[in-house]
Write a protein that holds these residues in place. Sequence first.
Motif, PDB file in Angstrom:
ATOM      1  N   ASN A  84      -0.606  10.428   4.095  1.00  0.00           N
ATOM      2  CA  ASN A  84      -1.709  10.781   3.520  1.00  0.00           C
ATOM      3  C   ASN A  84      -3.152  10.691   4.015  1.00  0.00           C
ATOM      4  O   ASN A  84      -4.206  11.418   3.738  1.00  0.00           O
ATOM      5  CB  ASN A  84      -1.961   9.369   2.168  1.00  0.00           C
ATOM      6  N   TYR A 105      -6.483   9.287  -5.381  1.00  0.00           N
ATOM      7  CA  TYR A 105      -5.153   9.582  -4.444  1.00  0.00           C
ATOM      8  C   TYR A 105      -5.168   7.685  -4.793  1.00  0.00           C
ATOM      9  O   TYR A 105      -3.949   7.188  -5.666  1.00  0.00           O
ATOM     10  CB  TYR A 105      -6.236   9.129  -2.971  1.00  0.00           C
ATOM     11  N   SER A 137      -1.077   6.334  -6.019  1.00  0.00           N
ATOM     12  CA  SER A 137      -0.944   5.326  -5.088  1.00  0.00           C
ATOM     13  C   SER A 137      -1.222   3.842  -5.889  1.00  0.00           C
ATOM     14  O   SER A 137      -0.246   3.010  -4.566  1.00  0.00           O
ATOM     15  CB  SER A 137      -1.082   5.623  -4.303  1.00  0.00           C
ATOM     16  N   ASN A 138      -1.663   3.175  -6.316  1.00  0.00           N
ATOM     17  CA  ASN A 138      -2.442   1.900  -6.421  1.00  0.00           C
ATOM     18  C   ASN A 138      -2.667   1.361  -7.901  1.00  0.00           C
ATOM     19  O   ASN A 138      -3.388   1.561  -8.427  1.00  0.00           O
ATOM     20  CB  ASN A 138      -3.873   1.728  -5.423  1.00  0.00           C
TER      21      ASN A 138
END
Length: 298
Positions: free
Chosen positions: A57, A115, A119-120
Amino acid sequence: MSKRGGFSDRNGIKPESVEIQLKKFDQRTRIQLQNLISELYGDIYSGELKYGYSGRNTQNFFKFVLGEIYAEPVNSQKIYKDTEIFKLINNTMLNDEYDDVLTLTEAIVQYWDDYLKGSNPSYYNEYVGYTDNSLFDYVNSIFEREYIGYRFIDEKIVPISDKHEVSAIREALENKYQPVREHIAKANTLLADRENPDYENSIKESISAVEAICEILTSTGGKEATLGSMLKKLEDKGIKIHPALKTAYSSLYGYTSDASGIRHAKNVGGKNSTFEEAKYMLVVCSAFVNYLIALEAK
């Protein structure tokens, strides 16, 4: 030493500048933006950075900066060092023109927001949206603190400095009527384009948002969909508008279109149209949309 709100600033000994910065950023502001990017980088990739900068990443981010922002050739086999990427970033932040600083900031924050969304889950939930403040909100707080005359609105940096203006546009972008949202979003995008701003069509889209909400609330269309007739129909439906306010918006509409509506506008937004006019129309039309929706809800 330079600290906003610090002893020297509070007591007027060495007061910090409170002038809105539009086309020239002072050194303090540039350093704060540089620190902002560095801080976010450390927070976002904290898990990978425990083991160095060679994680997938982190490397993807470096290649994005190098290839997409700086248009440099990218070697997919190479492991890039954070020092060489941040040498480019820091040089822009400290030395390049204001528009390059904003272009870089916008691109990086948009990339990190995408991102984190993927991803979170603690940052963004697809069902409820942002679980707390977004990166855009955080950067806006830095812009406000440093008297930078720009804000992220609809994920784009727009030259608007007043928090009430920002709030009006954001509220209009989040209303329940898709056609209205689309017009406001397009007006904002046309205004936010620093390379090729289109003030004429930004003004037209702002007015079209007002037309769209009036058409929705009055179930009016076609030749009857002029602002004057729709304001009358709103009152017939029990949506009472203060006479002075109705006159003001009717006059404003007259400024921007002929009797046939914005689709046949004659003089608006020609080559003499300015950013100030387009911004004013976006803010005013957003506020009027919000006002009508609030009246509808009563």
